[in-house]
Write an enzyme that holds these catalytic residues in place. Structure first.
Site, mmCIF file in Angstrom:
data_model
loop_
_atom_site.group_PDB
_atom_site.id
_atom_site.type_symbol
_atom_site.label_atom_id
_atom_site.label_comp_id
_atom_site.label_asym_id
_atom_site.label_seq_id
_atom_site.Cartn_x
_atom_site.Cartn_y
_atom_site.Cartn_z
ATOM 1 N N GLU A 65 -14.241 0.348 -10.444
ATOM 2 C CA GLU A 65 -13.322 -0.578 -11.119
ATOM 3 C C GLU A 65 -14.050 -1.697 -11.861
ATOM 4 O O GLU A 65 -13.691 -2.050 -12.986
ATOM 5 C CB GLU A 65 -12.338 -1.189 -10.120
ATOM 6 C CG GLU A 65 -11.166 -0.288 -9.742
ATOM 7 C CD GLU A 65 -11.531 0.827 -8.784
ATOM 8 O OE1 GLU A 65 -12.659 0.838 -8.262
ATOM 9 O OE2 GLU A 65 -10.668 1.699 -8.540
ATOM 10 N N HIS A 98 -2.966 -1.403 0.841
ATOM 11 C CA HIS A 98 -2.349 -0.776 -0.337
ATOM 12 C C HIS A 98 -0.974 -1.348 -0.659
ATOM 13 O O HIS A 98 -0.193 -0.716 -1.377
ATOM 14 C CB HIS A 98 -2.214 0.738 -0.127
ATOM 15 C CG HIS A 98 -3.479 1.501 -0.305
ATOM 16 N ND1 HIS A 98 -4.508 1.454 0.610
ATOM 17 C CD2 HIS A 98 -3.896 2.326 -1.292
ATOM 18 C CE1 HIS A 98 -5.486 2.240 0.198
ATOM 19 N NE2 HIS A 98 -5.152 2.778 -0.944
HETATM 20 C C1 LIG Z 1 -11.590 1.042 -4.979
HETATM 21 C C2 LIG Z 1 -10.612 2.154 -4.947
HETATM 22 N N1 LIG Z 1 -10.310 2.826 -6.081
HETATM 23 C C3 LIG Z 1 -9.438 3.843 -6.079
HETATM 24 C C4 LIG Z 1 -8.816 4.234 -4.923
HETATM 25 C C5 LIG Z 1 -7.827 5.423 -4.915
HETATM 26 N N2 LIG Z 1 -8.473 6.564 -4.241
HETATM 27 C C6 LIG Z 1 -8.282 6.788 -2.930
HETATM 28 S S1 LIG Z 1 -9.204 8.081 -2.382
HETATM 29 C C7 LIG Z 1 -9.876 8.354 -3.897
HETATM 30 C C8 LIG Z 1 -10.884 9.474 -4.075
HETATM 31 C C9 LIG Z 1 -12.089 9.282 -3.201
HETATM 32 O O1 LIG Z 1 -12.863 10.453 -3.210
HETATM 33 P P1 LIG Z 1 -14.092 10.613 -2.222
HETATM 34 O O2 LIG Z 1 -14.814 9.310 -2.134
HETATM 35 O O3 LIG Z 1 -14.879 11.792 -2.664
HETATM 36 O O4 LIG Z 1 -13.456 10.868 -0.784
HETATM 37 P P2 LIG Z 1 -12.527 12.095 -0.360
HETATM 38 O O5 LIG Z 1 -11.116 11.684 -0.668
HETATM 39 O O6 LIG Z 1 -12.960 13.299 -1.142
HETATM 40 O O7 LIG Z 1 -12.724 12.262 1.114
HETATM 41 C C10 LIG Z 1 -9.363 7.434 -4.839
HETATM 42 C C11 LIG Z 1 -9.716 7.398 -6.271
HETATM 43 C C12 LIG Z 1 -9.117 3.491 -3.748
HETATM 44 N N3 LIG Z 1 -8.512 3.774 -2.591
HETATM 45 N N4 LIG Z 1 -10.019 2.490 -3.792
#
Ligand SMILES: Cc1ncc(C[n+]2csc(CCOP(=O)(O)OP(=O)(O)O)c2C)c(N)n1
Ligand SMILES: Cc1ncc(C[n+]2csc(CCOP(=O)(O)OP(=O)(O)O)c2C)c(N)n1
Ligand SMILES: [Mg+2]
Ligand SMILES: [Mg+2]
Lengths: 327, 337, 327, 337
Positions: free
Chosen positions: A60, A129
């Site tokens: 971000e 959230h």
């Molecule tokens: C700072 C932030 N940006 C966006 C989100 C929304 N979000 C939640 S999980 C996710 C994907 C994360 O992927 P990864 O780190 O690979 O973990 P996985 O879900 O695959 O276990 C996103 C974009 C968030 N929770 N926090």
């Protein structure tokens, strides 16, 4: 006129402005191939391509700053925050760059950027959230803060925000995306920033609200009408700059005010309205201005606790009863 | 380090006589300008934080010599040198330090926030690392518009440990943005030596995490800096993506005017040692070696520069304060009618 | 009793608490070998060593989160922000971790951390280095916000903050560091959080202030006294939790109020006080509550513009004249 | 990849029969628990966001098998598997998903915020990367106190592109914190494949920027995961500093309950292929190969697990909602008297 959802109204605003101005582009997490986490950007990648609908890594601070930089040299970025909870990570770029570059440069360089996405709580998303930060952004000179409550306002205000030459924080509502309403299909129709909208005229009390508190305020007004209390419901639509005329004109007529907002109470948007009203309409007030807001706690996960924490119609009705010295 | 040994052979340098003279004069200008700024600060004519560039002149001059006027430049709060090397007049910079209406930011920015839209000088920025995403944003805009402009972003070595560095370089590498990221490694972040702030001290190697080349450059040799920057610019213009340059240099002065040059965190000896390869002396000697400069020539440069700086100070002193109404302008864009 | 500067009072508080409790440590940029950017930690490295006085890289998000983690497992970190302008980069850890872990864990895990450093403007530091964010932190349930105005309060409140089991945002003032005053050398003396202090008793009007607006408020009171207006000056000291009793008791007696703060107006701390006062003491008010605050612009560098932008004694006097319907 | 070829020789595995059985049972428990959680979500018994761990079981089980009860564990929002593998009862986890008073966070945290102070399970955290500095903080506390505890921090591969990752790993490497950073590389961050989010896809190599070893591990082989974690734990306990582990695994399901397992961003074929090396099947086969398991043994495990999960659901269903007054508690510490 077309009947469409708040989501589709935002989508239409983005599409029309991207068609109208080559400099407008959309950037954020999952906005392109995924069509948006909440599908606000559905179909835009298909229509405009990966150059103008840009998926980003989860960064971000980085991609918001890249948007600010692009705006400093004349592009008109629309940066999607998957939710505004995550914008905290980008807030240095918003507050120290976007809001200040015009001033620090002595007016040489502007930042025509829109930072948009859902804010506030949805259902059982938990403490991290479910946060409404509009009072934070509205605290900052250099920013504008826009929060539409209806599909028509969503479209007209987003178009105006994209055309605005200032950084605009445009906060939507996950709980509003499926809300339906009539929306103009005139691509030239924009709703000017800084103008509140009287969603229901009334004479006995003024209920000031915005975004997700507009529907509960209107529901409360309906209940109150049955009791013979005729409430005026003012939807601020833009938090900064605030439409003080519309607010004060109403208050001077009704003499009683309730301010409802989704967020926390301490130094919230409602506090600023109380400040304005008692300062400018002191003698018009027949009762203290009362506020309705989230319980002053982090949002709990349990659905009953969450419901109890949220601002709702019954709480607004109760507050109106108080300012009307009824019950 | 990308060095300029090769160029030691006169033949390859000869055609560059005018360039060298220009670079020497600009480095001397920056040096004298900063010395005068320091004096003015002590006299209370300049306020706030003031971070001088003395010792690092070859970095600004060598890198910016490789850019075009339509490229974009952004830096941190230690940006007087880059502002001057980019062509903002000493008058406009000095007047800004004095907070005058004639300053390059109309007196509203100050030492840390020099701007010149016309010269694509996109500001000095005061939050460590804050300018890094902005620099990538200018490069993004160039790529978006399909121009062959590039952006250059300056930051100190301590800024390579902050999140904005990581997020931005990953995105820049992923999208192959036409960006040049310059770590001005002057050995210290305030009072903290590199090895006390970074888990590894070869910062240019961090480029590997971002799929871009990392190059370490001798920042006291303006010719080496120019050459290394030429390569990064060529790569960016060709659409091949960003480069991370780690330019090794020295801060001869304290972190800011309120910090002693030596004492608490670095010894007098260390400071003296760091002054041994002075960027101005290095170029001066090479030019004399190549018969491009003699005492008279150097004197002429010093005299010209002294006059320029004196004129800048006089201009700043005599310039008007901003109109009181300026407090309220430039917060938002003027209402369009 | 010893006469010392605000800086040395903070230094004494840190030293005493570190001597008292092995779990207390200080972490931040330049706090150790440099003795602190503003020398608040002078001598602490020498006395306590590098284990308990820890220099960090420039990584506010990282080292603040490390502090929060250390606090979650029972240490009592004091995190120094070189200035609170930089805390924007750490605000996700402050708001989403420090303020919420106790609630999200159902009370299992607390976060006894103090995040301290100078806030607000100094002299000509420009837009990015001259910001007062107390209203932001006070907006967040789970945080406490403390802002001492005198050396005695600085020492007593910092000691209380370090002993508090909650995350405390402790905002100092660069312009206050050299302020001298009498300070108790009793290592057991702490000043409880949540208690305002009447810095000057008076009967005609209440001036509410905190941190850097306390001195101007007292200066204003002096001027007003010469005119025969007897002002009571209340120093909030703690912004959250707010000492509503002290404020309301005073207002009910004086019936006139001015709130002065360093920061911006929109949803500032003053707005919350206006909300509180008109809600709880509506009938006691003989005039609208007026506020004094920074001009609603980013801070300009030029010294004359900066002076014009800041809250000061003349502005407080003028506001008091208004609420007293004088001049 | 650190593989377990060596261990294929029965002799070396034989002594581990009980361990293997334990690990198999835990992986099966996580799998069945998550399947039931998915059903309960569809029935509206669980709300909010719910991120299942199906396919990644060997990562939680293999890593946590290498830790001591007094070590610290922290994760993201996809943490049901780690919570169960750490020993939080299926009852307490399921009840938390149901938002009940008997949940491990008393119904206030939910699926993304599971906590158990007693087991040093320091939470699931919902802001991507937010838990990374916290994990380093637990390690800092261990180092500060001079214990030989270590911390393990889980995050997805997409989190390796965010600032908190960079700032924390640099500090951890610089201070040699006893920390283990685990990238659970399941190929996607929501709908974004690694190669569309990271400038380089070999994320373990980023360790070089932080002066710590980076190791890539086969996350479908619980034995390989355990071995690699043992090495990282030994290093941390010995005071030699942190390790970055990139554990390659697969998410068999959608990002959350509101996301389809395949369709928009990955094909059915790709999903099917990813299911070929199922961590449960891999261990099951090895055990049979080694004569540690037969159909009866496996049936017994499945039956035991089914009973446990059914009991957990029943417990969650029958547990009371939190008292309405709970809304107001746990915001601040109880006033000390
Ligand atoms: C700072 C932030 N940006 C966006 C989100 C929304 N979000 C939640 S999980 C996710 C994907 C994360 O992927 P990864 O780190 O690979 O973990 P996985 O879900 O695959 O276990 C996103 C974009 C968030 N929770 N926090
Ligand atoms: C985010 C942030 N943290 C702290 C500071 C205070 N600060 C200003 S300059 C500086 C040191 C930066 O060192 P370096 O990046 O090496 O640049 P140099 O000053 O050596 O040119 C610090 C800590 C800041 N301005 N921003
Ligand atoms: Mg440096
Ligand atoms: Mg992933």
């Amino acid at each position: 006129m077309a009947n469409m959802t708040y989501r589709d109204a935002l989508n239409a605003a983005l599409r029309e402005e991207m068609q109208r101005d080559e400099n407008v582009f959309l950037m954020g997490e999952e906005v392109a191939e995924y069509d948006g986490a909440y599908k606000v950007s559905r179909g835009l990648l298909k229509e405009f391509g990966a150059r103008r609908v840009v998926d980003t890594p989860i960064a971000e601070l980085g991609f918001t700053g890249i948007g600010v930089g692009a705006a400093m040299v004349g592009l008109r970025p629309v940066i999607e925050m998957m939710t505004f909870n995550f914008a905290l990570l980008a807030i240095d770029q918003i507050v120290n760059a976007a809001a200040k570059v015009r001033y620090m440069s002595g007016g040489q360089i502007g930042v025509p950027i829109v930072i948009r996405g859902p804010g506030g709580a949805a259902l059982q998303l938990g403490a991290q959230h479910s946060q409404a930060f509009e009072s934070w952004y509205a605290h900052i000179p250099g920013l504008k803060v826009v929060m539409p409550a209806t599909p028509a306002d969503a479209k007209g205000l987003l178009k105006a925000s994209i055309r605005d030459d200032n950084p605009v924080i445009f906060i939507e509502g996950e709980m509003l995306y499926n809300l339906k309403g009539d929306v103009s299909d005139d691509p030239d129709l924009v709703i000017p920033l800084g103008k509140a909208d009287i969603k229901r005229p009334g004479n006995d009390v003024t209920i000031i609200c915005h975004s997700k508190t507009v529907a509960p305020a209107l529901a409360a007004a309906k209940t109150l009408a049955e009791e013979g209390i005729d409430a005026e419901v003012i939807d601020l639509r833009t938090i900064r700059p605030l439409d003080t005329d519309t607010v004060l004109t109403s208050v001077r007529r009704t003499n009683r005010v309730v301010v409802a907002e989704e967020g926390w109470s301490f130094a919230g948007v409602g506090a600023q309205l109380v400040d304005l009203i008692q300062r400018e309409a002191f003698d018009a007030l027949d009762a203290p201005v009362l506020r309705v807001h989230q319980a002053d706690v982090p949002m709990p996960y349990n659905k009953h606790l969450e419901k109890a924490a949220k601002a709702d119609a019954p709480k607004i009705v109760a507050a109106v009863h108080h300012v009307c010295y009824k019950g | 380090m990308a060095s300029s040994q090769a160029s030691k052979k006169g033949r390859s340098d000869a055609p560059f006589a005018d360039q060298y003279r220009e670079w020497l004069q600009m480095m001397v200008l920056i040096r004298h300008f900063e010395e005068k700024a320091g004096e003015a600060y002590s006299l209370g004519q300049i306020g706030g934080f003031c971070h001088l560039y003395i010792g690092q002149e070859a970095v600004a001059v060598g890198t910016l010599a490789a850019l075009r006027p339509d490229d974009y430049v952004v830096s941190a709060y230690r940006e007087h040198g880059q502002a001057l090397a980019r062509g903002i007049t000493p008058r406009a910079v000095m007047a800004e330090l004095f907070g005058k209406a004639t300053g390059c930011s109309h007196g509203k920015g100050g030492s840390m926030h020099l701007f010149d839209a016309e010269r694509h000088f996109m500001g000095g920025h005061g939050i460590v690392g804050g300018q890094i995403p902005l620099g990538a944003g200018f490069a993004f805009a160039a790529q978006y518009r399909g121009t062959d402009q590039v952006s250059i972003t300056y930051f100190g070595e301590a800024a390579a440990n902050i999140g904005a560095f990581h997020e931005t370089l990953n995105i820049a590498g992923l999208w192959k943005l036409p960006a040049i990221f310059v770590i001005e490694n002057n050995g210290y972040g305030m009072g903290t030596a590199v090895k006390r702030a970074a888990a590894i001290t070869e910062l240019s190697t961090r480029a590997a995490s971002y799929g871009m080349p990392g190059v370490k450059v001798d920042g006291q040799d303006v010719v080496a800096v120019k050459k290394a920057t030429d390569a990064a610019v060529a790569r960016a213009r060709a659409g091949e993506g960003p480069t991370l340059m780690e330019i090794i240099t020295f801060r001869y002065v304290g972190h800011s005017m309120s910090d002693a040059a030596s004492g608490t965190y670095r010894s007098k000896e260390e400071l003296e040692a760091s002054r041994q390869r002075d960027p101005i002396v290095v170029l001066d000697s090479r030019m004399r070696e190549l018969g491009m400069l003699d005492d008279a020539g150097r004197k002429a440069i010093d005299a010209a520069v002294d006059a320029q700086v004196a004129d800048a100070v006089k201009f700043a002193e005599e310039s008007p304060e901003p109109d009181p109404a300026e407090l309220w302008t430039d917060v938002y864009a003027p209402e369009a009618h």
